[in-house]
Scaffold this motif. Structure first.
Motif, PDB file in Angstrom:
ATOM      1  N   ALA A 126       1.086  -1.375   0.199  1.00 33.61           N
ATOM      2  CA  ALA A 126      -0.035  -0.031   0.112  1.00 33.61           C
ATOM      3  C   ALA A 126       0.830   1.221  -0.623  1.00 33.61           C
ATOM      4  CB  ALA A 126      -0.889  -0.157   1.094  1.00 33.61           C
ATOM      5  N   VAL A 127      -0.008   1.875  -0.559  1.00 29.11           N
ATOM      6  CA  VAL A 127       1.598   3.215  -0.700  1.00 29.11           C
ATOM      7  C   VAL A 127       0.557   4.572  -0.508  1.00 29.11           C
ATOM      8  CG1 VAL A 127       2.618   4.659  -1.857  1.00 29.11           C
ATOM      9  CG2 VAL A 127       2.605   2.206  -2.655  1.00 29.11           C
ATOM     10  N   ALA A 128       0.733   5.909  -0.268  1.00 34.38           N
ATOM     11  CA  ALA A 128       0.159   7.174  -0.337  1.00 34.38           C
ATOM     12  C   ALA A 128       0.931   8.002  -0.431  1.00 34.38           C
ATOM     13  CB  ALA A 128      -1.081   7.201   1.282  1.00 34.38           C
ATOM     14  N   PHE A 129       0.413   9.291  -0.944  1.00 37.00           N
ATOM     15  CA  PHE A 129       1.325   9.948  -1.179  1.00 37.00           C
ATOM     16  C   PHE A 129       1.425  10.825   0.618  1.00 37.00           C
ATOM     17  CE2 PHE A 129       1.334   9.381  -5.003  1.00 37.00           C
ATOM     18  CZ  PHE A 129       2.525   9.555  -5.874  1.00 37.00           C
ATOM     19  N   ASP A 130       2.359  12.194   1.171  1.00 38.67           N
ATOM     20  CA  ASP A 130       1.773  13.089   1.319  1.00 38.67           C
ATOM     21  C   ASP A 130       1.246  14.283   1.507  1.00 38.67           C
ATOM     22  OD1 ASP A 130       3.448  14.827   0.721  1.00 38.67           O
ATOM     23  OD2 ASP A 130       4.968  14.292   1.938  1.00 38.67           O
ATOM     24  N   GLU A 131       0.909  15.342   1.578  1.00 38.29           N
ATOM     25  CA  GLU A 131       0.512  17.133   1.235  1.00 38.29           C
ATOM     26  C   GLU A 131       0.925  17.009   0.648  1.00 38.29           C
ATOM     27  OE1 GLU A 131       0.872  16.009   4.779  1.00 38.29           O
ATOM     28  OE2 GLU A 131      -0.660  15.920   5.574  1.00 38.29           O
ATOM     29  N   ASP A 132       2.456  17.528   0.484  1.00 38.64           N
ATOM     30  CA  ASP A 132       2.987  18.062  -0.718  1.00 38.64           C
ATOM     31  C   ASP A 132       3.066  17.143  -2.018  1.00 38.64           C
ATOM     32  OD1 ASP A 132       4.967  16.918   0.524  1.00 38.64           O
ATOM     33  OD2 ASP A 132       5.876  18.432   1.082  1.00 38.64           O
ATOM     34  N   GLY A 133       2.719  16.111  -1.454  1.00 36.03           N
ATOM     35  CA  GLY A 133       3.147  14.804  -2.404  1.00 36.03           C
ATOM     36  C   GLY A 133       4.831  14.307  -3.109  1.00 36.03           C
TER      37      GLY A 133
ATOM     38  N   THR B  33      -4.114  -0.426   4.283  1.00 34.19           N
ATOM     39  CA  THR B  33      -4.852   0.053   3.641  1.00 34.19           C
ATOM     40  C   THR B  33      -4.468   2.011   4.694  1.00 34.19           C
ATOM     41  OG1 THR B  33      -7.183   1.451   2.623  1.00 34.19           O
ATOM     42  CG2 THR B  33      -7.316   0.186   4.643  1.00 34.19           C
ATOM     43  N   PHE B  34      -5.058   2.837   4.017  1.00 31.04           N
ATOM     44  CA  PHE B  34      -4.940   4.608   4.729  1.00 31.04           C
ATOM     45  C   PHE B  34      -6.114   4.984   4.556  1.00 31.04           C
ATOM     46  CE2 PHE B  34      -0.339   3.418   2.213  1.00 31.04           C
ATOM     47  CZ  PHE B  34       0.473   4.205   3.741  1.00 31.04           C
ATOM     48  N   SER B  35      -6.729   5.843   5.523  1.00 29.47           N
ATOM     49  CA  SER B  35      -7.872   6.576   5.319  1.00 29.47           C
ATOM     50  C   SER B  35      -7.415   7.731   4.511  1.00 29.47           C
ATOM     51  CB  SER B  35      -7.469   7.489   7.271  1.00 29.47           C
ATOM     52  OG  SER B  35      -6.406   8.309   6.279  1.00 29.47           O
ATOM     53  N   GLN B  36      -8.787   7.852   3.853  1.00 33.98           N
ATOM     54  CA  GLN B  36      -9.412   9.098   3.458  1.00 33.98           C
ATOM     55  C   GLN B  36      -7.818   9.950   3.267  1.00 33.98           C
ATOM     56  OE1 GLN B  36     -13.024   9.702   2.278  1.00 33.98           O
ATOM     57  NE2 GLN B  36     -13.428   7.669   1.987  1.00 33.98           N
ATOM     58  N   ASP B  37      -7.343  10.837   4.269  1.00 35.32           N
ATOM     59  CA  ASP B  37      -6.554  11.974   4.727  1.00 35.32           C
ATOM     60  C   ASP B  37      -5.065  10.744   3.977  1.00 35.32           C
ATOM     61  OD1 ASP B  37      -6.494  10.605   7.085  1.00 35.32           O
ATOM     62  OD2 ASP B  37      -7.291  12.988   7.548  1.00 35.32           O
TER      63      ASP B  37
ATOM     64  N   SER C 147      -3.728  10.122   6.691  1.00 36.04           N
ATOM     65  CA  SER C 147      -3.008  10.190   8.079  1.00 36.04           C
ATOM     66  C   SER C 147      -2.964   9.283   9.195  1.00 36.04           C
ATOM     67  CB  SER C 147      -4.117  10.910   9.034  1.00 36.04           C
ATOM     68  OG  SER C 147      -4.983  10.960   9.417  1.00 36.04           O
ATOM     69  N   VAL C 148      -3.684   7.695   8.680  1.00 35.19           N
ATOM     70  CA  VAL C 148      -4.018   6.535   9.572  1.00 35.19           C
ATOM     71  C   VAL C 148      -3.882   5.448   8.951  1.00 35.19           C
ATOM     72  CG1 VAL C 148      -5.574   5.302  10.912  1.00 35.19           C
ATOM     73  CG2 VAL C 148      -5.584   7.872  11.222  1.00 35.19           C
ATOM     74  N   LEU C 149      -2.810   4.401   8.958  1.00 33.47           N
ATOM     75  CA  LEU C 149      -2.895   3.106   8.347  1.00 33.47           C
ATOM     76  C   LEU C 149      -3.457   2.224   9.372  1.00 33.47           C
ATOM     77  CD1 LEU C 149      -1.021   1.058   6.029  1.00 33.47           C
ATOM     78  CD2 LEU C 149       0.390   2.058   7.293  1.00 33.47           C
ATOM     79  N   ALA C 150      -4.448   1.240   8.338  1.00 36.37           N
ATOM     80  CA  ALA C 150      -5.021  -0.160   8.816  1.00 36.37           C
ATOM     81  C   ALA C 150      -4.404  -0.986   8.664  1.00 36.37           C
ATOM     82  CB  ALA C 150      -6.479  -0.080   8.413  1.00 36.37           C
ATOM     83  N   LEU C 151      -3.802  -1.885   9.525  1.00 38.03           N
ATOM     84  CA  LEU C 151      -3.112  -3.337   8.843  1.00 38.03           C
ATOM     85  C   LEU C 151      -3.635  -4.605   9.269  1.00 38.03           C
ATOM     86  CD1 LEU C 151       0.845  -2.459   9.819  1.00 38.03           C
ATOM     87  CD2 LEU C 151      -0.725  -2.055   7.818  1.00 38.03           C
ATOM     88  N   ALA C 152      -4.239  -5.416   8.167  1.00 35.14           N
ATOM     89  CA  ALA C 152      -4.119  -6.329   9.232  1.00 35.14           C
ATOM     90  C   ALA C 152      -3.507  -8.126   8.646  1.00 35.14           C
ATOM     91  CB  ALA C 152      -5.582  -6.694   7.932  1.00 35.14           C
TER      92      ALA C 152
ATOM     93  N   ASP D  43       0.039   5.195  12.972  1.00 37.91           N
ATOM     94  CA  ASP D  43       0.013   6.270  12.500  1.00 37.91           C
ATOM     95  C   ASP D  43       0.887   6.651  11.150  1.00 37.91           C
ATOM     96  OD1 ASP D  43       1.002   9.152  11.728  1.00 37.91           O
ATOM     97  OD2 ASP D  43       0.533  10.095  13.973  1.00 37.91           O
ATOM     98  N   ALA D  44       0.724   7.298   9.815  1.00 34.59           N
ATOM     99  CA  ALA D  44       0.957   6.532   8.747  1.00 34.59           C
ATOM    100  C   ALA D  44       1.838   8.113   8.018  1.00 34.59           C
ATOM    101  CB  ALA D  44      -0.558   7.439   7.774  1.00 34.59           C
ATOM    102  N   LYS D  45       2.182   8.400   9.449  1.00 38.61           N
ATOM    103  CA  LYS D  45       3.077   9.865   9.397  1.00 38.61           C
ATOM    104  C   LYS D  45       4.636   8.815   9.762  1.00 38.61           C
ATOM    105  CE  LYS D  45       1.402  12.678   7.058  1.00 38.61           C
ATOM    106  NZ  LYS D  45      -0.039  12.429   6.901  1.00 38.61           N
TER     107      LYS D  45
END
Length: 943
Positions: free
Chosen positions: A385-392, A434-438, A440-445, A461-463
């Motif tokens: 799973a991957v997510a960009f931070d706010e400034d990309g 999976t990451f939360s929509q913003d 900020s939070v990461l859920a691992l199963a 905490d995704a940061k």
């Protein structure tokens, strides 16, 4: 006869004898000339392969020495026979050329599509001892873009299974198969291959064919070498086949399943199960018993026994020579060094040992040099799973074993942490993330593979990667979704039930036992009852509304919106086709639904309590969608790897796309797309996905070139492009422009405004090749309008007009004017220099007249004689030579004079300076005014 009578006739007899001797002498001389000319023909023209030269030489011979000549021509009959033969050969050659041209038109698009699909199978690892560094290569076909750094190492039978080959085989089969002889026509194959040959400097998949050849080089080299080896070993192969038939030799044990053969040429005898009848076993036996495997100078496993079988059958149907000659023609054009190497090996057996062993191989560098917009990032192991931070600029990444923060610019790992252990300690294997929509939070199963049970979902905490909460009452291998701030979690359980759980607050009001919750015997610290709410039985989770208690789910052909607080269904919507995937927009207003052969959109108005169907998309194979952060775009990926951007409001795809396996993440600014490439490998691709008709920030030539041409090489300041059929039709109307490959450069950028809107007229030049004095440059361009975030294309036209000389555009002045709030009229100064004299003219472009609306931007006038100077070929007053003169002009629009039905105002051209008088014997001063009106689609001078 008396002596007197004889003496009377003697002079007459003497005259007749002398005349006869003279005639014989003239005839002999004539025949000698004929023989000399014929000998020259046999030694010269008739020995050359040029049929046209033969034809001309024979025609000239018969014209000079016709059979009707008084002394005859003993070679006339033979010359006539040869002339008839050559005419027939010329006729057949022209028919062949026409057939090749027709086939080339059919083959070119099919071959390009096939090669593009093969490029997607290129592997990014040194699988077969290819030790050369691999370059990142960006290819384009029919709007799709593929980024690769691999090589095509597949064997021939593997390639034959590719889907696009089916269409190619239809054309090939129709062209090759001889219905009367029930075999493939070698001559027809030669025609086909002539039509299929692509010169190295031709444009192929957005690059020159020579650049694209790097992908296919291992395959071409392998097949050329196999052709050479099988040709050399044919006698040994025949003897071995005879020994097998007589029982003097035996088939080796076959412990592996043989692949089914799929080629252009299929033999029905291949599909028997007995080794004696199944030719696949024979090909394998030949390869192994005669030592073809590993002794060809090729790396082991670079070819397959079925490839050997292919060449054996080609020798049987007498097409091997033609195919082999074609491969060597390709090597001669693209790979001459390797061709020389093969020629040096001709007839040698065994030629040499395989090139290198696994222990000697060195992993090549990941990439060489920077890429414009596109780059590869190395990953190991596979990203989950991957997510960009706010400034990309930074990526939060979940791998199979840890959490990482990675720099987008160079792939450097900034933070790396192992997953926090679950107490009490137990084996844990990541099953989903999976990451939360913003973000900020990461859920691992996790899953306990030893005990074969699911473990609690862990929130991080995704940061920082620090654990926030362990959800003992939510255990699943399936999808997990979080709302905007991570306060509500929804999950699919193995039973396909959908549950929700509040995070960091009070438990749900109703507590129910759900499948997947622990029992009392599992852990004394774990409650026997899960504090979750079951929302839907036997459903699939699409997502959570970001700011309300609504949950979106689907099953079969129905979409349901649930109220998680009351546990009731708020909306339901049936669709016509079975749903195979679903994605919810970040604002919760739109669902993207994938079907087996298409997709559809469903829109929701939560406040009004209304649900409505949206656009329907066809021709997609099991599509999956990922929304951008704004919800205005959906990145759609299908099972064939095609990935495109869907604009939700219009329900249409942007032109173009990329080739990739899976969409991983989209940057917040919606300009970057992170994907896994086709095939296997430890990389991900980072693509620039900005709107096809827009870019953000200040106006830059490089950005404008990418929008107009799809790509731009900043190092060379050029865009390679291929005209569309419509553009090809426009190009045929140009007189001075021609080029084998189209390479556009930025030329002129001019700002103006229409109705208060700021605009840019951006013009490009594509230069002629080869360069000659009368050769012109092609002018193309676009109109960009200032938007809220940058610039958008309003109108574009890559083929507008031609100007200049020596293949390039001059350093013109471009002056645009607003016309009635509708568009612009721009004048371009251009000129031509010859024999020391420069003559100027004006070219006018506009987007206003109805007659040019189809063209978007078009030439509306070309006014000659707007200036002239002979400064390059004149003399001063105290020197000998022509007197110097020079005149120039200025133009303006006449906006005061009424123009009746004319769509553009009159032009007033003021010309002044010095010029030669009408007798061309004296320089005189002059000043004159000319007026031009727009009539019948162009400016014409008023008389």
């Amino acid at each position: 006869m008396s002596c007197r009578a004889f003496s009377t006739f003697l002079p007459v007899l003497l005259v007749l004898a002398v005349s006869a001797l003279g005639c014989n002498s003239a005839r002999d001389k004539h025949h000698e000339q004929i023989e000399a000319a014929w000998a020259a023909l046999e030694k010269g023209a008739l020995t050359t392969p040029a049929l046209e030269d033969d034809l001309q030489a024979l025609e000239e011979f018969l014209a000079r020495y016709p059979a009707s000549h008084e002394h005859g021509n003993p070679r006339a009959a033979r010359a006539g026979e040869l002339l008839a033969q050559r005419r027939e050969q010329v006729r057949l050659a022209k028919e062949r050329e026409e057939k090749i041209a027709g086939l080339r038109g059919k083959l070119a698009p099919l071959a390009a599509r096939f090669l593009f699909s093969l490029a997607a199978a290129a592997e990014p690892r040194e699988r077969y001892g290819d030790l050369e560094p691999l370059r990142v290569l960006s290819l384009e076909h029919e709007g799709l873009r593929l980024l690769t750094r691999g090589r095509l190492n597949s064997s021939l039978w593997e390639i034959a299974r590719e889907g696009p080959l089916a269409e190619l085989r239809k054309v090939v089969g129709a062209a090759l198969y001889d219905e009367k002889r029930h075999r493939y026509d070698a001559q027809a194959l030669g025609v086909l291959l002539d039509a299929a040959y692509i010169p190295p400097d031709a444009l192929l998949l957005g690059k020159t064919a020579q650049e694209a050849y790097l992908l296919f080089r291992p395959f071409v080299r392998t097949q050329a070498r196999l052709y050479q080896v099988v040709a050399h070993q044919r006698e040994a192969i025949r003897k071995y086949e005879g020994a097998l038939a007589r029982g003097e030799a035996h088939y080796p044990d076959v412990n592996e399943e043989l692949p089914a053969e799929q080629y252009f040429w299929n033999d029905s005898s291949m599909y028997f199960n007995e080794p004696q009848k199944d030719r696949r076993h024979f090909y394998q036996a030949v390869t192994r018993e005669l030592g073809l495997d590993g002794k060809t100078g090729l790396a082991r496993r670079q070819f397959d026994p079925l490839d050997v079988g292919f060449w054996l059958r080609r020798f049987e149907d007498e097409t091997a020579g033609i195919l082999g000659a074609f491969l060597f023609r390709v090597l001669d054009g693209y790979d001459p060094a390797y061709k020389k190497e093969l020629q040096a090996l001709e007839g040698k057996w065994p030629p040499m040992e395989p090139r290198g062993t696994p222990s000697e191989r060195v992993r090549p560098p990941l990439h060489e040099g920077p890429l414009v917009a596109d780059r590869l990032i190395a990953v190991d192991p596979t990203w989950r799973a991957v997510a960009f931070d706010e400034d990309g600029q930074t990526l939060s990444v979940v791998t199979d074993t840890d959490f990482r923060r990675i720099s987008r610019a160079d792939g450097q790992i900034l933070v790396q942490k192992a997953f926090p252990p679950i107490e009490p300690p137990r084996p844990q294997k990541l099953s989903s993330a999976t990451f939360s929509q913003d973000g900020s939070v990461l859920a691992l199963a996790f899953h306990d593979s030893d005990a074969l049970k699911d473990l609690p979902v862990c929130l991080l905490d995704a940061k920082t990667g620090e654990r926030l909460e362990l959800l003992e009452d939510v255990r699943t291998l399936q999808a997990v979704h979080l709302n905007r701030d991570g306060s509500l979690l929804a999950a699919e359980l193995p039973s396909s039930d959908i549950v929700v759980r509040a995070i960091g607050g009070a438990p749900a009001e109703a507590e129910k036992e759900v499948e997947g919750a622990p029992d009392a015997g599992q852990d004394s610290a774990t409650p026997a009852v899960a504090r979750v709410r079951t929302i839907m039985k036997k459903g699939r989770l699409a997502g959570l509304h970001p700011d309300s208690s609504l949950l979106f789910a689907w099953a079969d052909t129905k979409v349901t919106v649930w109220d998680t607080e009351g546990g009731e269904a708020r909306f339901e919507q049936r669709v016509k086709k079975r749903i195979t995937s679903a994605a919810l927009s970040p604002d919760g207003s739109t669902l993207f639904l994938g079907h087996e052969d298409g997709a559809s959109l469903v829109h929701f108005d939560v406040d009004e309590g209304r649900i409505s169907p949206g656009a329907t998309l066809k021709g997609l194979s099991f599509p999956r969608g990922v929304f951008t952060q704004s919800g205005e775009l959906v990145v759609v990926n299908t099972t064939d790897g095609a990935t495109r951007v869907l604009e939700v409001s219009k329900g249409k795809f942007w032109p173009g796309g990329v080739q990739g396996r899976r969409v991983l993440a989209i940057s917040p600014d919606e300009e970057l797309l992170l994907m896994q490439p086709p095939g296997e490998g430890g990389e991900v691709l980072l693509y620039a996905i900005g709107a096809p008709n827009a870019f953000k920030g200040e106006f830059e030539d490089a950005k404008a070139m990418r929008v107009l041409y799809g790509s731009f090489d900043e190092k060379e300041n050029v865009s390679s492009w291929k005209p569309t059929p419509e553009e090809e039709a426009r190009l045929k109307k140009l007189e001075g422009f021609s080029a084998p490959n189209f390479r556009a450069l930025p030329w002129k950028t001019t700002t103006y405004s229409v109705g208060g809107e700021e605009k840019v007229l951006f013009l490009t030049e594509t230069r002629s090749e080869p360069i000659s004095h009368p050769a012109t440059a092609l002018i193309g361009g676009a109109i960009f309008t200032r938007s809220r975030t940058g610039w958008e294309v309003e109108k574009r036209q890559r083929v507008i007009t031609e100007i200049g000389s020596f293949g390039a555009a001059p350093d013109s002045t471009v002056t645009p004017y607003e016309i009635d709030g509708k568009g612009f009229l721009a004048g371009l100064t251009t000129g031509y220099t010859g024999m020391g004299t420069t003559m100027s003219s004006l070219v006018f472009l506009s987007d206003v007249p109805k007659s040019v609306q189809k063209d978007v931007i078009a030439e509306v006038g070309h006014i000659q004689d707007t200036g002239e100077t002979n400064e390059g070929n004149c003399a001063d007053a105290d020197e000998d030579g022509p007197d110097c003169y020079a005149y120039d002009s200025v133009w303006e629009l006449d906006t005061d004079t009424g123009r009746a039905n004319s769509e553009l105002p009159d032009l007033v051209l003021t010309v002044s300076g010095t010029r030669m008088n009408s007798k061309r014997n004296q320089v005189q001063s002059f000043h004159e005014e000319r007026r031009y009106s727009f009539r019948h689609g162009e400016y014409r001078q008023k008389r």
